[in-house]
Design a protein around this motif. Structure first.
Motif, PDB file in Angstrom:
ATOM      1  N   VAL A  24       0.846  -1.194   0.000  1.00  0.00           N
ATOM      2  CA  VAL A  24       0.000   0.000   0.000  1.00  0.00           C
ATOM      3  C   VAL A  24       0.880   1.242   0.000  1.00  0.00           C
ATOM      4  CG1 VAL A  24      -1.825   1.255   1.201  1.00  0.00           C
ATOM      5  CG2 VAL A  24      -1.748  -1.252   1.331  1.00  0.00           C
ATOM      6  N   LEU A  25       0.613   2.142  -0.920  1.00  0.00           N
ATOM      7  CA  LEU A  25       1.282   3.437  -0.954  1.00  0.00           C
ATOM      8  C   LEU A  25       0.291   4.503  -0.508  1.00  0.00           C
ATOM      9  CD1 LEU A  25       3.571   5.389  -1.681  1.00  0.00           C
ATOM     10  CD2 LEU A  25       2.753   5.327  -4.059  1.00  0.00           C
ATOM     11  N   ILE A  26       0.661   5.280   0.496  1.00  0.00           N
ATOM     12  CA  ILE A  26      -0.186   6.356   1.016  1.00  0.00           C
ATOM     13  C   ILE A  26       0.474   7.685   0.668  1.00  0.00           C
ATOM     14  CG2 ILE A  26      -1.173   7.403   3.094  1.00  0.00           C
ATOM     15  CD1 ILE A  26      -1.084   4.607   4.379  1.00  0.00           C
ATOM     16  N   SER A  27      -0.274   8.572   0.043  1.00  0.00           N
ATOM     17  CA  SER A  27       0.245   9.913  -0.244  1.00  0.00           C
ATOM     18  C   SER A  27      -0.494  10.925   0.614  1.00  0.00           C
ATOM     19  CB  SER A  27       0.087  10.257  -1.729  1.00  0.00           C
ATOM     20  OG  SER A  27      -1.280  10.343  -2.093  1.00  0.00           O
ATOM     21  N   LEU A  49      -1.837  -0.417   9.318  1.00  0.00           N
ATOM     22  CA  LEU A  49      -1.760  -1.351   8.201  1.00  0.00           C
ATOM     23  C   LEU A  49      -0.488  -2.175   8.258  1.00  0.00           C
ATOM     24  CD1 LEU A  49      -3.048   0.943   5.299  1.00  0.00           C
ATOM     25  CD2 LEU A  49      -4.238  -1.053   6.232  1.00  0.00           C
ATOM     26  N   ALA A  50       0.625  -1.537   8.643  1.00  0.00           N
ATOM     27  CA  ALA A  50       1.893  -2.267   8.757  1.00  0.00           C
ATOM     28  C   ALA A  50       1.808  -3.339   9.839  1.00  0.00           C
ATOM     29  CB  ALA A  50       3.027  -1.290   9.040  1.00  0.00           C
ATOM     30  N   HIS A  57       4.153   2.092   2.356  1.00  0.00           N
ATOM     31  CA  HIS A  57       5.012   3.216   2.005  1.00  0.00           C
ATOM     32  C   HIS A  57       4.182   4.497   2.120  1.00  0.00           C
ATOM     33  CE1 HIS A  57       8.344   0.876  -0.017  1.00  0.00           C
ATOM     34  NE2 HIS A  57       7.390  -0.039   0.061  1.00  0.00           N
ATOM     35  N   VAL A  58       4.806   5.558   2.594  1.00  0.00           N
ATOM     36  CA  VAL A  58       4.162   6.864   2.676  1.00  0.00           C
ATOM     37  C   VAL A  58       4.997   7.870   1.895  1.00  0.00           C
ATOM     38  CG1 VAL A  58       3.571   8.806   4.202  1.00  0.00           C
ATOM     39  CG2 VAL A  58       3.011   6.461   4.884  1.00  0.00           C
ATOM     40  N   ILE A  59       4.335   8.655   1.052  1.00  0.00           N
ATOM     41  CA  ILE A  59       4.978   9.793   0.386  1.00  0.00           C
ATOM     42  C   ILE A  59       4.418  11.064   1.013  1.00  0.00           C
ATOM     43  CG2 ILE A  59       5.395  10.993  -1.778  1.00  0.00           C
ATOM     44  CD1 ILE A  59       4.863   8.472  -3.285  1.00  0.00           C
ATOM     45  N   CYS A  60       5.302  11.919   1.502  1.00  0.00           N
ATOM     46  CA  CYS A  60       4.858  13.155   2.157  1.00  0.00           C
ATOM     47  C   CYS A  60       5.950  14.210   2.030  1.00  0.00           C
ATOM     48  CB  CYS A  60       4.548  12.889   3.637  1.00  0.00           C
ATOM     49  SG  CYS A  60       5.969  12.277   4.586  1.00  0.00           S
ATOM     50  N   GLN A  61       5.709  15.360   2.631  1.00  0.00           N
ATOM     51  CA  GLN A  61       6.665  16.442   2.576  1.00  0.00           C
ATOM     52  C   GLN A  61       7.795  16.216   3.578  1.00  0.00           C
ATOM     53  OE1 GLN A  61       4.153  16.339   4.456  1.00  0.00           O
ATOM     54  NE2 GLN A  61       4.549  17.464   6.321  1.00  0.00           N
ATOM     55  N   SER A  62       8.999  16.680   3.241  1.00  0.00           N
ATOM     56  CA  SER A  62      10.097  16.660   4.204  1.00  0.00           C
ATOM     57  C   SER A  62       9.802  17.651   5.326  1.00  0.00           C
ATOM     58  CB  SER A  62      11.414  17.034   3.527  1.00  0.00           C
ATOM     59  OG  SER A  62      12.444  17.201   4.494  1.00  0.00           O
ATOM     60  N   ASP A 109       0.323  -2.072  -4.913  1.00  0.00           N
ATOM     61  CA  ASP A 109      -0.929  -2.673  -5.370  1.00  0.00           C
ATOM     62  C   ASP A 109      -2.040  -1.640  -5.426  1.00  0.00           C
ATOM     63  OD1 ASP A 109       0.071  -5.400  -5.483  1.00  0.00           O
ATOM     64  OD2 ASP A 109       0.106  -5.320  -3.299  1.00  0.00           O
ATOM     65  N   VAL A 110      -1.910  -0.607  -4.600  1.00  0.00           N
ATOM     66  CA  VAL A 110      -2.941   0.422  -4.531  1.00  0.00           C
ATOM     67  C   VAL A 110      -2.318   1.707  -3.986  1.00  0.00           C
ATOM     68  CG1 VAL A 110      -3.669  -0.245  -2.203  1.00  0.00           C
ATOM     69  CG2 VAL A 110      -5.284   0.958  -3.686  1.00  0.00           C
ATOM     70  N   LEU A 111      -2.809   2.830  -4.461  1.00  0.00           N
ATOM     71  CA  LEU A 111      -2.475   4.135  -3.879  1.00  0.00           C
ATOM     72  C   LEU A 111      -3.659   4.597  -3.049  1.00  0.00           C
ATOM     73  CD1 LEU A 111      -0.914   6.885  -3.651  1.00  0.00           C
ATOM     74  CD2 LEU A 111      -2.182   7.596  -5.711  1.00  0.00           C
ATOM     75  N   HIS A 112      -3.405   5.006  -1.802  1.00  0.00           N
ATOM     76  CA  HIS A 112      -4.445   5.583  -0.962  1.00  0.00           C
ATOM     77  C   HIS A 112      -4.028   7.022  -0.667  1.00  0.00           C
ATOM     78  CE1 HIS A 112      -7.273   5.116   2.774  1.00  0.00           C
ATOM     79  NE2 HIS A 112      -7.545   6.178   2.029  1.00  0.00           N
ATOM     80  N   THR A 113      -4.621   7.963  -1.391  1.00  0.00           N
ATOM     81  CA  THR A 113      -4.262   9.360  -1.194  1.00  0.00           C
ATOM     82  C   THR A 113      -5.151  10.000  -0.140  1.00  0.00           C
ATOM     83  OG1 THR A 113      -3.846  11.476  -2.301  1.00  0.00           O
ATOM     84  CG2 THR A 113      -5.781  10.236  -3.027  1.00  0.00           C
ATOM     85  N   GLN A 114      -4.548  10.897   0.645  1.00  0.00           N
ATOM     86  CA  GLN A 114      -5.261  11.578   1.723  1.00  0.00           C
ATOM     87  C   GLN A 114      -5.586  13.022   1.375  1.00  0.00           C
ATOM     88  OE1 GLN A 114      -6.158   9.659   4.405  1.00  0.00           O
ATOM     89  NE2 GLN A 114      -5.230   8.066   3.139  1.00  0.00           N
ATOM     90  N   GLY A 115      -5.436  13.382   0.131  1.00  0.00           N
ATOM     91  CA  GLY A 115      -5.746  14.760  -0.238  1.00  0.00           C
ATOM     92  C   GLY A 115      -5.494  15.002  -1.705  1.00  0.00           C
ATOM     93  N   HIS A 116      -5.772  16.218  -2.136  1.00  0.00           N
ATOM     94  CA  HIS A 116      -5.684  16.563  -3.552  1.00  0.00           C
ATOM     95  C   HIS A 116      -4.741  17.727  -3.796  1.00  0.00           C
ATOM     96  CE1 HIS A 116      -8.503  19.524  -2.002  1.00  0.00           C
ATOM     97  NE2 HIS A 116      -8.414  20.215  -3.125  1.00  0.00           N
TER      98      HIS A 116
END
Length: 403
Positions: A24-27, A49-50, A57-62, A109-116
């Motif tokens: 799962v990738l979370i943005s 989830l972990a 995996h999480v993609i976010c701002q530094s 397998d899936v992207l779960h985004t938390q915003g736009h």
């Protein structure tokens, strides 16, 4: 002579390769150390989830500028290069860019985004180019941005329409859309969003947040609070929370009971609230506890007798749910999704009606039997928001969109 028998070794089929865990990738555009409901929910989603065996995996701002990748709490956190957000005193914004190489390296397998916003729209675009299914959860309301963007009151309706159109354009690309409550889903429909939206609670950790039977003096001592009836607020001290209403209600409460008001959180309204409290003569009864680490939050709730939530832009309010799980009666504004959390466990009041707010809080602080009954009802309602149930539903959604 008998012909010797030869033992035939059966040919075993090769063992099937073990299926790898769901990836799962979370943005998200906000993640701890940011202090807000969306950041807390996203962190709890990722770590939860972990813990359930997913590769997350999480993609976010530094949080400090440079790009980097770390393993934190069982989650691979990819922090993108960021710059200070000029309209917000503490948050940072990701420098825009394409995420195709990172998406290819992770192979989710899936992207779960938390915003736009910046990260969310870049992640959705990269997922769409690679054929990765997208689940999107909305935490956005324009009201949460107006104060930071310094939008004049006369322009806020028009600015809100523009913001909602932008949201709809981005989230229309998702395969499945959720939001924390049914009322929040109805809000999207009211704004002209045509897609089906599922309500999935943010959920709370019911094992960590629970009623305490010990005298409240021990918890108050931890935060250097006087041992007296206490109204608590937890959250950002920002404009849309309308915290001046709690301060202005306090003189009316003090006519009947020896109370105090405690704020947990940081924000740009603290100075104004301190000034207001001094001006109306309750400066010594309003305490600002600042940032309280998450591991100490159960004790903060244990120090209180009632929880006040005057905000008018809540899509669910994790802090209110945690207060309820801790057995606190709730007095909340009759606005947005807060009525969803008040049913036999407290009172609603019309935003701006400080007299009603004070009356409800006074009745709770001065009646132990009422306080106990409302507190038990709060806990019962909170039991329907177990975060394990929410995590299980999200896993089902991931599998549905992947198929």
């Amino acid at each position: 002579m008998a012909t010797p028998m030869h033992t035939l070794t059966p040919q075993l089929a090769p063992a099937p390769a073990p299926a790898r865990p769901r990836r799962v990738l979370i943005s998200t555009d906000t993640y701890p150390p940011d202090v807000n409901g969306a950041a807390y929910f996203t962190h709890r989603l990722a770590t939860g989830l972990a813990e359930r065996g997913n590769q997350v995996h999480v993609i976010c701002q530094s949080e400090d500028g440079p790009r980097k990748t770390d393993l934190v709490d069982g989650v691979v956190v990819h922090r993108l290069r960021s710059a200070p957000l000029l309209v917000h005193p503490t948050m940072r914004v990701t420098v825009p860019g394409r995420l195709d190489r990172l998406m290819a390296a992770i192979e989710p397998d899936v992207l779960h985004t938390q915003g736009h916003f910046v990260v969310g729209r870049a992640a959705i675009a990269a997922a769409r180019r690679r054929g990765v299914p997208v689940v999107a959860t909305n935490h956005f309301m324009p009201d949460n941005l107006f104060q930071f963007a310094h939008i004049p009151d006369r322009l806020r309706i028009k600015a809100g329409r523009i913001a909602w159109r932008d949201f709809a354009r981005i989230f229309a690309k998702a395969d499945h859309i959720t939001t924390p409550t049914r009322l929040a889903a109805e809000l999207l429909s009211d704004q002209g969003f045509q897609r089906e939206v599922e309500a999935v609670s943010c959920g709370i950790d019911l094992a960590r947040f629970h009623p305490h039977t010990e005298p409240k003096a021990w918890a108050r001592k931890l935060f250097d609070l006087e041992d007296r009836p206490t109204v608590l607020f937890v959250g950002r001290l920002d404009e849309e929370k309308r915290l001046d209403e709690l301060v202005r209600a306090l003189p009316y409460i003090l006519n009947t009971t020896d109370a105090q008001l405690a704020f947990v959180g940081k924000g740009n309204q603290r100075g104004k609230l301190e000034q207001l409290a001094r001006r109306i003569g309750v400066g010594d009864r309003v305490r600002f506890l600042g940032f309280v680490p998450d591991e100490q939050m159960p004790q903060a709730f244990a120090a209180a007798d009632a929880f006040g939530m005057p905000g008018v832009a809540e899509l669910q309010s994790i802090a209110t749910l945690e207060a309820m799980a801790s057995g606190l009666p709730v007095v909340a504004a009759d606005a947005m999704a807060l009525p969803h959390l008040v049913d036999g466990n407290g009172y609603l009041y019309q935003p701006g009606d400080v007299i009603s707010l004070a009356r409800h809080l006074t009745s709770i602080l001065t009646d132990e039997a009422l306080r106990e009954r409302l507190g038990k009802a709060s806990r019962e309602l909170a039991l329907t928001h177990d975060h394990q149930t929410s995590l299980a539903r999200f896993e089902q959604i991931y599998d549905e969109v992947a198929r």
